[in-house]
Enzyme design. Structure first.
Site, PDB file in Angstrom:
ATOM      1  CG  ASP A  63      -1.987  -1.037   1.188  1.00  0.00           C
ATOM      2  OD1 ASP A  63      -2.255  -1.557   0.087  1.00  0.00           O
ATOM      3  OD2 ASP A  63      -2.553  -1.344   2.258  1.00  0.00           O
ATOM      4  CG  ASP A  77       6.529  13.936  -2.361  1.00  0.00           C
ATOM      5  OD1 ASP A  77       7.372  13.030  -2.529  1.00  0.00           O
ATOM      6  OD2 ASP A  77       5.835  14.383  -3.296  1.00  0.00           O
ATOM      7  N   GLY A 137      20.493  10.897  -2.800  1.00  0.00           N
ATOM      8  CA  GLY A 137      19.715  11.362  -3.946  1.00  0.00           C
ATOM      9  C   GLY A 137      20.564  12.152  -4.929  1.00  0.00           C
ATOM     10  CE1 TYR A 138      18.214  13.019  -9.835  1.00  0.00           C
ATOM     11  CE2 TYR A 138      16.594  13.265  -8.082  1.00  0.00           C
ATOM     12  CZ  TYR A 138      16.944  12.780  -9.322  1.00  0.00           C
ATOM     13  OH  TYR A 138      16.034  12.052 -10.057  1.00  0.00           O
ATOM     14  CG  HIS A 177      14.680  20.418  -0.333  1.00  0.00           C
ATOM     15  ND1 HIS A 177      16.029  20.175  -0.109  1.00  0.00           N
ATOM     16  CD2 HIS A 177      14.163  19.223  -0.733  1.00  0.00           C
ATOM     17  CE1 HIS A 177      16.307  18.907  -0.375  1.00  0.00           C
ATOM     18  NE2 HIS A 177      15.193  18.313  -0.734  1.00  0.00           N
ATOM     19  NE  ARG A 178      13.756  15.360   3.255  1.00  0.00           N
ATOM     20  CZ  ARG A 178      14.590  15.198   2.234  1.00  0.00           C
ATOM     21  NH1 ARG A 178      15.889  15.475   2.375  1.00  0.00           N
ATOM     22  NH2 ARG A 178      14.157  14.760   1.076  1.00  0.00           N
TER      23      ARG A 178
END
Length: 232
Positions: free
Chosen positions: A55, A88, A178-179, A205-206
């Site tokens: 899920d 996200d 990540g990037y 950003h986070r």
């Protein structure tokens, strides 16, 4: 609802507990210390015995970071009955029309996981940028975007964070995930993979999204008063 608390690291005010709705080792490494500085004790899904299910893959089905973050936070809040933090995030590249954006994790179509997926995604990003340059779109300007959401059985809050920079043609640094090795931060004058975790969190950003959502959350769940008698 009541929020469970634990004794502070130095025996002072209790830390409020919050569940991290992520399976990402990179996010867990960043979020735990960040939350601790704001008086929150982070709990992982594994620590709660929440077994990964199919899920979870379908939760990020929306076209906006805020909707995806809220969907994850509400899902795990309902599942655990606890206060949950989810986020996200993604990379928006100017020459690619804002892509990969909300699809940053699976943009390349790879089913790999962890560091192998990061390497594949970065190689795919470089290929797309070379194609864009050949088509006359040479800008490597980019922004990292993030929405952080907190949910509990009775409510939810969400906030946004953003940071700007450039996508380099070669990686620099060994930190982050990540990037990050390719994302050169305008504010830090370095890639996110070259700086310390705290330096990245200050402008990322986070980091910005999480601090903003915790500020909103404080009106619902204020920090417990330090019960330790003070001397002097």
């Amino acid at each position: 609802m009541s929020i469970a608390t634990t004794t502070g690291a130095k025996g002072g005010a209790a830390a409020r507990q919050i569940v991290l709705a992520t399976r990402s080792a990179g996010k867990l490494r960043e979020l735990g210390p960040l939350l601790a500085t704001h008086g929150w004790d982070a709990i992982t899904l594994d620590a709660l015995g929440v077994v990964e299910s199919a899920d979870e893959e379908g939760l990020e089905q929306y076209d906006r970071f805020e909707e995806n973050a809220l969907a994850k936070a509400r899902y795990f809040a309902t599942l655990t009955g606890r206060l949950v933090l989810a986020d996200d995030s993604g990379l928006a590249v100017e020459a690619l029309g804002g892509r990969p954006g909300v699809h940053s994790k699976r943009w390349s179509g790879s089913a790999l996981q962890g560091a192998a997926l990061d390497a594949f995604n970065n190689a795919y990003l470089q290929e797309r940028l070379r194609e864009a340059e050949a088509a006359g779109r040479s800008s490597r300007a980019a922004a990292y975007e993030c929405a952080a959401a907190c949910a509990w059985p009775e409510g939810a809050v969400v906030a946004h964070g953003r940071t700007t920079g450039q996508v380099l043609s070669a990686p620099r640094g060994t930190g982050g995930f990540g990037y990050d090795p390719y994302f050169w931060s305008e504010e830090l004058q370095a890639t996110f993979a070259e700086v310390t975790r705290d330096a990245k969190a200050a402008v990322s950003h986070r980091g910005r999204a999480v601090r903003a959502v915790l500020a909103e959350l404080s009106s619902f769940f204020p920090l417990p008063v330090d019960p330790t008698p003070r001397r002097g």
